[in-house]
Design a protein around this motif. Structure first.
Motif, mmCIF file in Angstrom:
data_model
loop_
_atom_site.group_PDB
_atom_site.id
_atom_site.type_symbol
_atom_site.label_atom_id
_atom_site.label_comp_id
_atom_site.label_asym_id
_atom_site.label_seq_id
_atom_site.Cartn_x
_atom_site.Cartn_y
_atom_site.Cartn_z
ATOM 1 N N ILE A 89 -1.252 0.834 6.079
ATOM 2 C CA ILE A 89 -1.398 0.358 4.711
ATOM 3 C C ILE A 89 -0.111 0.683 3.969
ATOM 4 C CG2 ILE A 89 -2.738 0.545 2.581
ATOM 5 C CD1 ILE A 89 -4.293 1.830 5.733
ATOM 6 N N TYR A 90 0.436 -0.299 3.258
ATOM 7 C CA TYR A 90 1.696 -0.150 2.539
ATOM 8 C C TYR A 90 1.496 -0.467 1.065
ATOM 9 C CZ TYR A 90 3.400 -0.458 7.315
ATOM 10 O OH TYR A 90 3.599 -0.244 8.655
ATOM 11 N N ASP A 91 2.309 0.171 0.201
ATOM 12 C CA ASP A 91 2.266 -0.162 -1.212
ATOM 13 C C ASP A 91 3.149 -1.382 -1.463
ATOM 14 O OD1 ASP A 91 4.920 0.740 -1.378
ATOM 15 O OD2 ASP A 91 4.382 2.596 -2.417
ATOM 16 N N ALA A 92 3.274 -1.772 -2.721
ATOM 17 C CA ALA A 92 4.019 -2.991 -3.069
ATOM 18 C C ALA A 92 5.491 -2.902 -2.697
ATOM 19 C CB ALA A 92 3.868 -3.275 -4.560
ATOM 20 N N SER A 93 6.055 -1.692 -2.676
ATOM 21 C CA SER A 93 7.474 -1.542 -2.340
ATOM 22 C C SER A 93 7.716 -1.410 -0.838
ATOM 23 C CB SER A 93 8.056 -0.321 -3.059
ATOM 24 O OG SER A 93 7.475 0.859 -2.561
ATOM 25 N N GLY A 94 6.620 -1.392 -0.055
ATOM 26 C CA GLY A 94 6.750 -1.301 1.392
ATOM 27 C C GLY A 94 6.634 0.110 1.950
ATOM 28 N N SER A 95 6.430 1.094 1.070
ATOM 29 C CA SER A 95 6.251 2.476 1.540
ATOM 30 C C SER A 95 4.856 2.638 2.133
ATOM 31 C CB SER A 95 6.422 3.459 0.388
ATOM 32 O OG SER A 95 7.721 3.380 -0.130
ATOM 33 N N THR A 96 4.767 3.428 3.180
ATOM 34 C CA THR A 96 3.493 3.652 3.844
ATOM 35 C C THR A 96 2.581 4.504 2.969
ATOM 36 O OG1 THR A 96 4.560 3.564 6.010
ATOM 37 C CG2 THR A 96 2.368 4.565 5.924
ATOM 38 N N LEU A 97 1.360 3.995 2.729
ATOM 39 C CA LEU A 97 0.344 4.761 2.007
ATOM 40 C C LEU A 97 -0.518 5.560 2.978
ATOM 41 C CD1 LEU A 97 -0.942 2.154 -0.593
ATOM 42 C CD2 LEU A 97 0.459 4.176 -1.032
ATOM 43 N N GLY A 98 -0.751 4.988 4.155
ATOM 44 C CA GLY A 98 -1.591 5.652 5.132
ATOM 45 C C GLY A 98 -1.934 4.736 6.276
ATOM 46 N N ARG A 99 -2.968 5.159 7.021
ATOM 47 C CA ARG A 99 -3.378 4.365 8.166
ATOM 48 C C ARG A 99 -4.850 4.612 8.468
ATOM 49 N NH1 ARG A 99 -3.623 7.592 12.855
ATOM 50 N NH2 ARG A 99 -2.704 9.645 12.517
#
Length: 134
Positions: A89-99
């Motif tokens: 799962i990624y945020d709008a900027s492409g950083s990983t939020l989790g999995r």
């Protein structure tokens, strides 16, 4: 013939009852955070948090929170909140939020956020990361 009909009836009852059971979401320590029953989302106290209606997500008062197109998650105004790519799962900027791994949810550092039972992974992701954050 009567036993056969009873057997069919028991199987039908089992299929219907297993289909309508609630689906639970838990935090990392195992406490119930909420449940999804049909399209409705409830907190651990049983209060309605919102609902899923096709691709749209609404809060308890019926206001739109956003939508999910299968890959991207948008807020109510249409701005991208993030995306789901496989188990990540990624945020709008492409950083990983989790999995997601099996029925466990992890944040970006690998810490367990919780687990879910009987909940489709996309609804679990929307619950833990975007719309109904614990």
């Amino acid at each position: 013939m009567k036993k056969w009909l009873q057997f069919i009836g028991v199987i039908a009852l089992f299929l219907v009852s297993s289909h309508v059971q609630s689906q639970y979401l838990y935090n990392a320590s195992g406490s119930t955070l909420g449940r999804i029953d049909g399209n409705y989302v409830y907190n651990s106290s049983g209060s309605t948090l919102g609902r899923f209606d096709g691709t749209y997500i609404y809060n308890a008062s019926g206001s739109s929170l956003g939508r999910f197109d299968g890959t991207y998650v948008y807020n109510a105004s249409g701005s991208t909140l993030g995306r789901i790519d496989g188990n990540y799962i990624y945020d709008a900027s492409g950083s990983t939020l989790g999995r997601i791994d099996g029925n466990y949810v992890y944040d970006s550092s690998g810490s367990t956020l919780g687990r879910f039972e009987g909940v489709p992974s996309d609804k679990a992701i929307l619950f833990y990361f975007f719309f109904f954050k614990p």
